[in-house]
Scaffold this active site. Structure first.
Site, PDB file in Angstrom:
ATOM      1  N   GLY A 156      72.699  71.202  89.932  1.00  0.00           N
ATOM      2  CA  GLY A 156      72.768  70.056  89.037  1.00  0.00           C
ATOM      3  C   GLY A 156      73.874  70.043  88.015  1.00  0.00           C
TER       4      GLY A 156
ATOM      5  N   GLU B 275      71.411  76.836  92.799  1.00  0.00           N
ATOM      6  CA  GLU B 275      71.711  75.979  93.963  1.00  0.00           C
ATOM      7  C   GLU B 275      72.751  74.914  93.619  1.00  0.00           C
ATOM      8  OE1 GLU B 275      67.980  74.088  94.806  1.00  0.00           O
ATOM      9  OE2 GLU B 275      67.046  75.898  95.567  1.00  0.00           O
ATOM     10  N   PRO B 276      73.942  75.304  93.195  1.00  0.00           N
ATOM     11  CA  PRO B 276      74.926  74.267  92.861  1.00  0.00           C
ATOM     12  C   PRO B 276      75.482  73.595  94.109  1.00  0.00           C
ATOM     13  CG  PRO B 276      75.919  76.448  92.675  1.00  0.00           C
ATOM     14  CD  PRO B 276      74.474  76.664  93.027  1.00  0.00           C
ATOM     15  N   GLY B 277      75.746  72.331  93.997  1.00  0.00           N
ATOM     16  CA  GLY B 277      76.397  71.590  95.085  1.00  0.00           C
ATOM     17  C   GLY B 277      77.682  70.985  94.546  1.00  0.00           C
TER      18      GLY B 277
ATOM     19  N   TYR C 129      75.653  53.986  92.726  1.00  0.00           N
ATOM     20  CA  TYR C 129      75.352  54.407  91.347  1.00  0.00           C
ATOM     21  C   TYR C 129      76.308  53.800  90.328  1.00  0.00           C
ATOM     22  CZ  TYR C 129      73.810  58.359  94.306  1.00  0.00           C
ATOM     23  OH  TYR C 129      73.283  59.141  95.289  1.00  0.00           O
TER      24      TYR C 129
ATOM     25  N   CYS D  11      81.595  43.734 104.443  1.00  0.00           N
ATOM     26  CA  CYS D  11      81.096  42.415 104.030  1.00  0.00           C
ATOM     27  C   CYS D  11      79.956  42.517 103.035  1.00  0.00           C
ATOM     28  CB  CYS D  11      80.648  41.644 105.264  1.00  0.00           C
ATOM     29  SG  CYS D  11      82.000  41.493 106.415  1.00  0.00           S
ATOM     30  N   GLU D  12      80.234  43.003 101.863  1.00  0.00           N
ATOM     31  CA  GLU D  12      79.247  43.119 100.775  1.00  0.00           C
ATOM     32  C   GLU D  12      80.043  43.059  99.476  1.00  0.00           C
ATOM     33  OE1 GLU D  12      75.866  44.701 100.764  1.00  0.00           O
ATOM     34  OE2 GLU D  12      75.740  45.187 102.880  1.00  0.00           O
TER      35      GLU D  12
ATOM     36  N   TYR E 209      79.124  64.658  97.951  1.00  0.00           N
ATOM     37  CA  TYR E 209      78.387  63.416  98.206  1.00  0.00           C
ATOM     38  C   TYR E 209      79.352  62.292  98.612  1.00  0.00           C
ATOM     39  CZ  TYR E 209      74.963  66.270  95.822  1.00  0.00           C
ATOM     40  OH  TYR E 209      74.143  67.317  95.474  1.00  0.00           O
TER      41      TYR E 209
HETATM   42  N1  LLP Z   1      68.922  71.658  94.665  1.00  0.00           N
HETATM   43  C1  LLP Z   1      68.107  70.599  94.874  1.00  0.00           C
HETATM   44  C2  LLP Z   1      66.687  70.824  95.137  1.00  0.00           C
HETATM   45  C3  LLP Z   1      68.633  69.288  94.857  1.00  0.00           C
HETATM   46  O1  LLP Z   1      67.824  68.256  95.048  1.00  0.00           O
HETATM   47  C4  LLP Z   1      70.019  69.102  94.610  1.00  0.00           C
HETATM   48  C5  LLP Z   1      70.605  67.754  94.601  1.00  0.00           C
HETATM   49  C6  LLP Z   1      70.825  70.242  94.396  1.00  0.00           C
HETATM   50  C7  LLP Z   1      70.244  71.508  94.433  1.00  0.00           C
HETATM   51  C8  LLP Z   1      72.299  70.138  94.147  1.00  0.00           C
HETATM   52  O2  LLP Z   1      72.590  69.427  92.995  1.00  0.00           O
HETATM   53  P1  LLP Z   1      74.115  69.347  92.465  1.00  0.00           P
HETATM   54  O3  LLP Z   1      74.508  70.726  92.022  1.00  0.00           O
HETATM   55  O4  LLP Z   1      74.958  68.886  93.576  1.00  0.00           O
HETATM   56  O5  LLP Z   1      74.061  68.384  91.358  1.00  0.00           O
HETATM   57  N2  LLP Z   1      74.054  61.725  95.921  1.00  0.00           N
HETATM   58  C9  LLP Z   1      74.030  61.936  94.486  1.00  0.00           C
HETATM   59  C10 LLP Z   1      73.543  63.319  94.140  1.00  0.00           C
HETATM   60  C11 LLP Z   1      72.158  63.627  94.662  1.00  0.00           C
HETATM   61  C12 LLP Z   1      71.688  65.013  94.307  1.00  0.00           C
HETATM   62  C13 LLP Z   1      70.374  65.338  94.925  1.00  0.00           C
HETATM   63  N3  LLP Z   1      69.923  66.697  94.726  1.00  0.00           N
HETATM   64  C14 LLP Z   1      75.413  61.640  93.925  1.00  0.00           C
HETATM   65  O6  LLP Z   1      76.304  61.262  94.682  1.00  0.00           O
HETATM   66  O7  LLP Z   1      75.635  61.729  92.721  1.00  0.00           O
END
Ligand code: LLP
Length: 433
Positions: free
Chosen positions: A255, A292-294, A335, A361-362, A389
Site C-alpha cells: 500500500g 506486500e508492496p506492489g 479513479y 467510444c466513451e 496497475y
Molecule cells: N496486498 C493486498 C492484500 C492488496 O490488496 C494489495 C493491493 C497489495 C498488497 C498491493 O498494494 P500496493 O502496494 O500496490 O498499493 N488498481 C488500483 C490499486 C488496487 C490495489 C489493490 N490491492 C490502482 O490502480 O490504483
C-alpha cells in the site's frame, strides 16, 4: 483559447530521464523504442525496479545482518514474467490473489514457500491448486472460506497453513475504491470477530494457524495509518497468546504510495524502518514480518508510450487524440488518476492546453486533462508512472489488441511481451452452424 503554461508536475524517476530535450529509458532514447516497436508500448526500467527493491531490502535486514522482514511482491500490480523473474532473483517472494497469479509464480520457478495467497473470494479450484503447490500461507477473509479450506485440505490429506486477514477499521486516507481496511469494505474479518474466528480455526483439524494479516489500502502517502493498523493487529496477537494461539508471522500488506507528480510519500527505506522498529519496540521482534508492496516497487519503473494521431480544436477544449486509450491505462477513467504526460522530444512550439484522450467510444476515455503540451501530430508522448496497475488492468474493449511490453536494462531493450494480434482476439469465438 486559453494557454496554460503550468509546468507538468513530474514524479522522481530512477529509470527515465530527460537529456538534451530527449527522454530516455536508462540509456535508450524513447524515440528509438517507439520507432523499433511501435505504439502503444509499455516500457519498464530494470534499474528502477532494482533500486526500489533495494530500498525495501536495506530496511529488512538489521544492523547484525539478521533478516527481520521479507518482501512478497503484490504481483497484481504488474505480473509480467520478466518483472516477476527479476524480483525473484533479488530474493522477493510473491503475494497472489488468483489461480492465474499462482500459475505465473510457478511458471517463473518461484519457491512455493515464498508465496502467500490472498483474496476475498478464492474458489475451491484455486484453494486446491494453492494447497497442492504448497504455498507458505493462505490469508483467509471469512469463516465460510476457512471451512472450505479445511474441507479441501481434508480431501487432499494435507494441512493448510493460514493467517486471518484482519479488517482493522483504519482509514488509509486514499481513494475510496482502493481503501480496504475500513469496516464497510468487503475485505478481511471484522476486528471484533477476529479472536472468535481464530478460536474456530484452532478447532479445525486440517488448519494450521501460522500468522496474522492486514492490508488497509493502496497509494497511501503517510505512515500514521499503518502504525495504527500495526497497533491494532499486535493487540490481537497479545490476546491470542493469552489463549494459547501462537502467531509466527505478521503480514502487514502493501500500500505504500508513489509520487505521480505532487504526492510526497515517505521514502521506502525510512517507511520500512519506522514500521519494523515499531513492531520491535512493542516487543514483537521475534515475529517474521511480511510486506506486500506492489505499486512502490514498479509504479515509477514504467511508462506508456503513445503517438499523437490528431490535434482537434473544440468549442470548449482542445483534444489531443492519441493511439492509447483507457483500454491500455484504465486508471484515469476509473479513479480520475493523474499521470504526468510528456512529449518525448522537446520542440520549439507554443504550448497549448489539451485534454489527452484515446480513440475508444466513451467520454470517460481520457488520459490527462488540461495538459500544456508543445506538440504536433505524429509526435510521441510518454505517460509516466504507468508501471503499476497499467498493463495488468488493460482490456480488449473495442477489439483493441493489447500493447507490447519492453524491459530496458542499460543500453539493451528486451521484448518481454509481444504485441497482441487482432486475429488472436476472436480466435476462440464461433458463429452458430
Ligand atoms: N496486498 C493486498 C492484500 C492488496 O490488496 C494489495 C493491493 C497489495 C498488497 C498491493 O498494494 P500496493 O502496494 O500496490 O498499493 N488498481 C488500483 C490499486 C488496487 C490495489 C489493490 N490491492 C490502482 O490502480 O490504483
Amino acid at each position: 483559447m486559453m494557454v496554460n503554461n503550468r509546468p507538468t508536475p513530474l514524479p522522481h524517476l530512477a529509470g527515465f530521464s530527460q537529456r538534451d530535450g530527449q527522454w530516455y529509458a536508462e540509456n535508450i532514447p524513447l524515440a528509438s523504442l517507439a520507432k523499433d516497436y511501435g505504439t502503444p508500448l509499455y516500457i519498464y526500467s530494470k534499474r528502477a525496479i532494482t533500486e526500489a527493491y533495494q530500498a525495501y531490502d536495506r530496511a529488512c535486514v538489521d544492523k547484525n545482518g539478521q533478516r527481520r522482514a521479507r518482501i512478497h511482491f503484490a504481483m497484481k500490480a504488474n505480473s509480467n514474467l520478466a518483472i516477476l523473474d527479476c524480483l525473484k532473483r533479488f530474493g522477493a517472494g510473491f503475494d497472489l490473489v488468483s489461480g492465474g497469479e499462482l500459475a505465473r509464480a510457478l511458471a517463473i520457478g518461484a519457491e512455493p514457500a515464498s508465496l502467500v495467497f490472498a483474496g476475498v473470494g478464492k474458489s475451491a479450484a484455486e484453494i486446491t491448486a494453492a494447497l497442492k503447490a504448497g504455498v507458505k500461507c493462505i490469508n483467509v477473509e471469512s469463516i465460510p472460506e476457512l471451512q472450505q479450506i479445511n474441507r479441501i485440505a481434508t480431501a487432499l490429506q494435507c494441512r493448510a497453513p493460514i493467517s486471518l486477514r484482519v479488517n482493522p477499521d483504519v482509514d488509509a486516507q486514499t481513494h475510496p475504491y482502493i481503501s480496504t481496511g475500513l469496516k464497510d469494505n468487503k475485505f478481511g474479518i471484522a476486528y471484533h470477530e477476529v479472536l472468535k474466528t481464530y478460536r474456530e480455526a484452532a478447532l479445525l483439524p486440517q488448519i494450521d494457524v501460522i500468522g496474522i494479516d492486514c492490508h488497509i489500502g493502496s497509494q497511501i502517502t503517510t505512515t500514521a495509518p499503518y502504525l495504527d493498523a500495526v497497533d491494532k493487529v499486535l493487540d490481537l496477537v497479545v490476546q491470542l497468546k493469552k489463549e494459547g494461539v501462537v502467531i509466527r508471522h505478521l503480514d502487514l500488506g502493501g500500500g505504500l504510495g508513489i509520487s505521480y507528480g505532487t504526492e510526497t510519500p515517505p521514502d521506502i527505506t525510512e517507511f520500512t524502518n519506522t514500521l519494523l522498529n515499531h513492531v520491535a519496540e512493542r516487543g514483537f521482534a521475534h515475529l517474521d514480518v511480511i510486506l506486500e508492496p506492489g505499486r512502490s516497487l514498479v509504479g515509477n519503473a514504467g511508462v506508456l508510450l503513445t503517438r499523437v494521431e490528431y490535434l482537434k480544436p473544440g468549442a470548449e477544449k482542445n483534444f489531443c487524440i492519441v493511439d492509447t486509450a483507457m483500454t491500455e491505462l484504465m486508471r484515469p477513467a476509473l479513479y480520475e488518476a493523474y499521470h504526468a504526460i510528456v512529449p518525448i522530444q522537446e520542440k520549439e512550439l507554443t504550448p497549448q492546453t489539451y485534454d489527452v484522450v484515446g480513440p475508444v467510444c466513451e467520454s470517460g476515455d481520457w488520459l490527462g486533462r488540461d495538459r500544456s503540451l508543445a506538440i504536433e501530430e505524429g509526435d510521441y508522448l510518454a505517460i509516466l508512472s504507468a508501471g503499476a496497475y497499467g498493463f495488468v488492468m488493460s482490456s480488449n474493449y473495442n477489439t483493441r489488441a493489447r500493447p507490447a511490453e519492453i524491459m530496458v536494462d542499460g543500453d539493451k531493450a528486451y521484448v518481454v511481451r509481444d504485441r497482441e494480434h487482432v486475429n488472436d482476439l476472436f480466435a476462440g469465438e464461433r458463429t452458430l452452424p
